[in-house]
Write a protein that holds these residues in place. Sequence first.
Motif, PDB file in Angstrom:
ATOM      1  N   ASN A 209     -15.605  38.823  14.181  1.00  0.00           N
ATOM      2  CA  ASN A 209     -16.557  37.786  13.755  1.00  0.00           C
ATOM      3  C   ASN A 209     -16.458  37.445  12.268  1.00  0.00           C
ATOM      4  OD1 ASN A 209     -17.613  37.585  16.347  1.00  0.00           O
ATOM      5  ND2 ASN A 209     -19.149  39.177  15.988  1.00  0.00           N
ATOM      6  N   LYS A 210     -15.587  38.117  11.545  1.00  0.00           N
ATOM      7  CA  LYS A 210     -15.462  37.869  10.107  1.00  0.00           C
ATOM      8  C   LYS A 210     -14.560  36.682   9.780  1.00  0.00           C
ATOM      9  CE  LYS A 210     -16.337  42.578   8.447  1.00  0.00           C
ATOM     10  NZ  LYS A 210     -17.412  42.210   7.501  1.00  0.00           N
ATOM     11  N   GLY A 211     -13.882  36.117  10.786  1.00  0.00           N
ATOM     12  CA  GLY A 211     -12.987  34.990  10.516  1.00  0.00           C
ATOM     13  C   GLY A 211     -11.807  35.374   9.648  1.00  0.00           C
ATOM     14  N   LEU A 212     -11.140  36.461  10.012  1.00  0.00           N
ATOM     15  CA  LEU A 212     -10.056  36.986   9.183  1.00  0.00           C
ATOM     16  C   LEU A 212      -8.792  36.127   9.230  1.00  0.00           C
ATOM     17  CD1 LEU A 212     -10.403  40.778  10.083  1.00  0.00           C
ATOM     18  CD2 LEU A 212     -11.431  39.536   8.186  1.00  0.00           C
ATOM     19  N   ASP A 213      -8.712  35.197  10.178  1.00  0.00           N
ATOM     20  CA  ASP A 213      -7.493  34.387  10.297  1.00  0.00           C
ATOM     21  C   ASP A 213      -7.547  33.105   9.469  1.00  0.00           C
ATOM     22  OD1 ASP A 213      -9.449  33.147  11.747  1.00  0.00           O
ATOM     23  OD2 ASP A 213      -8.404  33.219  13.673  1.00  0.00           O
ATOM     24  N   ALA A 214      -8.548  32.964   8.627  1.00  0.00           N
ATOM     25  CA  ALA A 214      -8.646  31.757   7.795  1.00  0.00           C
ATOM     26  C   ALA A 214      -7.457  31.666   6.846  1.00  0.00           C
ATOM     27  CB  ALA A 214      -9.953  31.775   7.002  1.00  0.00           C
ATOM     28  N   GLN A 215      -6.888  30.473   6.747  1.00  0.00           N
ATOM     29  CA  GLN A 215      -5.757  30.190   5.859  1.00  0.00           C
ATOM     30  C   GLN A 215      -4.528  31.037   6.178  1.00  0.00           C
ATOM     31  OE1 GLN A 215      -6.013  27.588   3.782  1.00  0.00           O
ATOM     32  NE2 GLN A 215      -8.090  27.345   4.570  1.00  0.00           N
ATOM     33  N   THR A 216      -4.374  31.414   7.438  1.00  0.00           N
ATOM     34  CA  THR A 216      -3.176  32.142   7.854  1.00  0.00           C
ATOM     35  C   THR A 216      -2.426  31.320   8.892  1.00  0.00           C
ATOM     36  OG1 THR A 216      -4.216  33.329   9.704  1.00  0.00           O
ATOM     37  CG2 THR A 216      -4.405  34.311   7.509  1.00  0.00           C
ATOM     38  N   ALA A 217      -1.214  31.746   9.183  1.00  0.00           N
ATOM     39  CA  ALA A 217      -0.381  31.036  10.153  1.00  0.00           C
ATOM     40  C   ALA A 217      -0.682  31.460  11.583  1.00  0.00           C
ATOM     41  CB  ALA A 217       1.097  31.278   9.845  1.00  0.00           C
ATOM     42  N   TYR A 218      -1.734  32.257  11.768  1.00  0.00           N
ATOM     43  CA  TYR A 218      -2.058  32.766  13.101  1.00  0.00           C
ATOM     44  C   TYR A 218      -3.537  32.573  13.408  1.00  0.00           C
ATOM     45  CZ  TYR A 218       2.460  35.096  12.736  1.00  0.00           C
ATOM     46  OH  TYR A 218       3.797  35.358  12.578  1.00  0.00           O
ATOM     47  N   GLU A 219      -3.816  32.559  14.691  1.00  0.00           N
ATOM     48  CA  GLU A 219      -5.195  32.563  15.180  1.00  0.00           C
ATOM     49  C   GLU A 219      -5.416  33.883  15.910  1.00  0.00           C
ATOM     50  OE1 GLU A 219      -8.031  30.235  18.444  1.00  0.00           O
ATOM     51  OE2 GLU A 219      -6.037  29.469  17.940  1.00  0.00           O
ATOM     52  N   ILE A 220      -6.390  34.657  15.457  1.00  0.00           N
ATOM     53  CA  ILE A 220      -6.657  35.959  16.069  1.00  0.00           C
ATOM     54  C   ILE A 220      -7.437  35.757  17.362  1.00  0.00           C
ATOM     55  CG2 ILE A 220      -7.811  38.177  15.786  1.00  0.00           C
ATOM     56  CD1 ILE A 220      -7.333  37.995  12.814  1.00  0.00           C
ATOM     57  N   LEU A 221      -6.875  36.268  18.457  1.00  0.00           N
ATOM     58  CA  LEU A 221      -7.528  36.157  19.760  1.00  0.00           C
ATOM     59  C   LEU A 221      -8.377  37.380  20.074  1.00  0.00           C
ATOM     60  CD1 LEU A 221      -4.556  34.671  21.830  1.00  0.00           C
ATOM     61  CD2 LEU A 221      -6.381  33.451  20.637  1.00  0.00           C
ATOM     62  N   SER A 222      -7.885  38.554  19.726  1.00  0.00           N
ATOM     63  CA  SER A 222      -8.649  39.775  19.990  1.00  0.00           C
ATOM     64  C   SER A 222      -8.183  40.881  19.057  1.00  0.00           C
ATOM     65  CB  SER A 222      -8.487  40.225  21.449  1.00  0.00           C
ATOM     66  OG  SER A 222      -7.153  40.641  21.697  1.00  0.00           O
ATOM     67  N   ILE A 223      -9.087  41.819  18.814  1.00  0.00           N
ATOM     68  CA  ILE A 223      -8.783  43.019  18.028  1.00  0.00           C
ATOM     69  C   ILE A 223      -9.247  44.216  18.849  1.00  0.00           C
ATOM     70  CG2 ILE A 223      -9.211  44.289  15.896  1.00  0.00           C
ATOM     71  CD1 ILE A 223      -9.790  41.634  14.531  1.00  0.00           C
ATOM     72  N   ASP A 224      -8.330  45.088  19.175  1.00  0.00           N
ATOM     73  CA  ASP A 224      -8.644  46.243  20.016  1.00  0.00           C
ATOM     74  C   ASP A 224      -8.309  47.528  19.271  1.00  0.00           C
ATOM     75  OD1 ASP A 224      -9.259  44.701  22.520  1.00  0.00           O
ATOM     76  OD2 ASP A 224      -7.182  44.080  22.243  1.00  0.00           O
ATOM     77  N   ILE A 225      -9.247  48.478  19.301  1.00  0.00           N
ATOM     78  CA  ILE A 225      -9.010  49.793  18.709  1.00  0.00           C
ATOM     79  C   ILE A 225      -8.137  50.585  19.675  1.00  0.00           C
ATOM     80  CG2 ILE A 225     -10.045  51.885  17.809  1.00  0.00           C
ATOM     81  CD1 ILE A 225     -10.656  49.406  16.167  1.00  0.00           C
ATOM     82  N   ALA A 226      -6.893  50.820  19.283  1.00  0.00           N
ATOM     83  CA  ALA A 226      -5.945  51.493  20.174  1.00  0.00           C
ATOM     84  C   ALA A 226      -6.055  53.006  20.104  1.00  0.00           C
ATOM     85  CB  ALA A 226      -4.514  51.062  19.832  1.00  0.00           C
ATOM     86  N   ASP A 227      -6.415  53.531  18.950  1.00  0.00           N
ATOM     87  CA  ASP A 227      -6.466  54.984  18.773  1.00  0.00           C
ATOM     88  C   ASP A 227      -7.459  55.300  17.667  1.00  0.00           C
ATOM     89  OD1 ASP A 227      -5.944  57.625  19.068  1.00  0.00           O
ATOM     90  OD2 ASP A 227      -3.912  57.596  18.244  1.00  0.00           O
ATOM     91  N   ILE A 228      -8.214  56.386  17.858  1.00  0.00           N
ATOM     92  CA  ILE A 228      -9.185  56.783  16.836  1.00  0.00           C
ATOM     93  C   ILE A 228      -9.332  58.297  16.861  1.00  0.00           C
ATOM     94  CG2 ILE A 228     -11.130  56.415  18.417  1.00  0.00           C
ATOM     95  CD1 ILE A 228     -12.751  55.541  15.940  1.00  0.00           C
ATOM     96  N   ASN A 229      -9.250  58.914  15.689  1.00  0.00           N
ATOM     97  CA  ASN A 229      -9.368  60.365  15.556  1.00  0.00           C
ATOM     98  C   ASN A 229     -10.365  60.700  14.454  1.00  0.00           C
ATOM     99  OD1 ASN A 229      -7.420  61.010  17.543  1.00  0.00           O
ATOM    100  ND2 ASN A 229      -5.768  60.674  16.082  1.00  0.00           N
ATOM    101  N   VAL A 230     -10.966  61.882  14.581  1.00  0.00           N
ATOM    102  CA  VAL A 230     -11.909  62.353  13.569  1.00  0.00           C
ATOM    103  C   VAL A 230     -11.140  63.115  12.502  1.00  0.00           C
ATOM    104  CG1 VAL A 230     -13.941  63.767  13.118  1.00  0.00           C
ATOM    105  CG2 VAL A 230     -13.755  62.490  15.266  1.00  0.00           C
TER     106      VAL A 230
END
Length: 313
Positions: A209-230
């Motif tokens: 929801n932060k609009g990270l693709d502004a002024q880039t050559a790409y449009e972000i469709l999804s962001i998925d957390i693939a791996d997470i460790n403590v």
Amino acid sequence: MLIFSVILLSIVALIFLLMIASYVGLWFRAFVSGTPIQLFNIIGMSLRKIPPKLIVDTRIMSYKAGLKQIGVQDLETHYLAGGKVLDVVQAMIAADKANIPLDWRQATAIDLAGRNIFEAVKTSVYPKVIDCPARKDGEWIVAVARDGIQLLCRARVTVRTNIAQLVGGATEETIIARVGEGIVTAIGQCKTHQEVLADPQLISELVLNKGLDAQTAYEILSIDIADINVGENIGARLREAQAKSDMEIARAKAEEKRAFAVATKQENEAKIPLAMAKAFEAGNLGIMQYTKLKNIEADTHMREQIGKEVRVD
């Protein structure tokens, strides 16, 4: 002599016909394809150091695909400018079939800018996945929740090309950097690391929801957390360091107070002889009183020494 001349002329004529045959073949192919090109124009391409076969083939390809607005002159001009004519034509055909708006001027500008226009159109049709950070680096996105627990994350970002921003737009490296920064910020806003472990998708939604693709050559469709460790307990380490720092400060202050007390005592002891001298002059202290005072001091000193010896035993 006449026979020799005839043979020589025949050889020259044969060579000329062989040279013309390739041009005639290209001319005939264009003619039967419904997009005739003048024979002298095809010959002139060679003189201008332009491969005639490439121009004729791409002209036929674009014409048959319905892109009749792309003329021979356009193809020649783009080739002379250093562009990849075949890639541009293939990209425009793919974009037309996928209903992606892309005109000749825009496509050639993207190609001359050094971008792979055909690959960009393919990415618009078939989105690609970017690892964040790149797996070849073996790195993690390191973030700390508000409870001080460190989390190590990897994300996968699905993007498609934004044709309109392809010239002058930021590249994959910017997407990776922005997504990493967004994940660090989102995790830092969570009260505990358990919130992140319980619902990693929450982080994905916050970042998306932060609009990270502004002024880039790409449009972000999804962001998925693939791996997470403590990771480590950064909060505990910081508190321990703070406690040590506070202890050192307290010791320094105590030493300062002790030194001040010693200095005050020494200063007061230094004033005693002066006070006694003034007392003698004023007649407030006699010899007998002075002798008695010294005896008391000697007795006190002796008692202190005896007390020290007893404590040692």
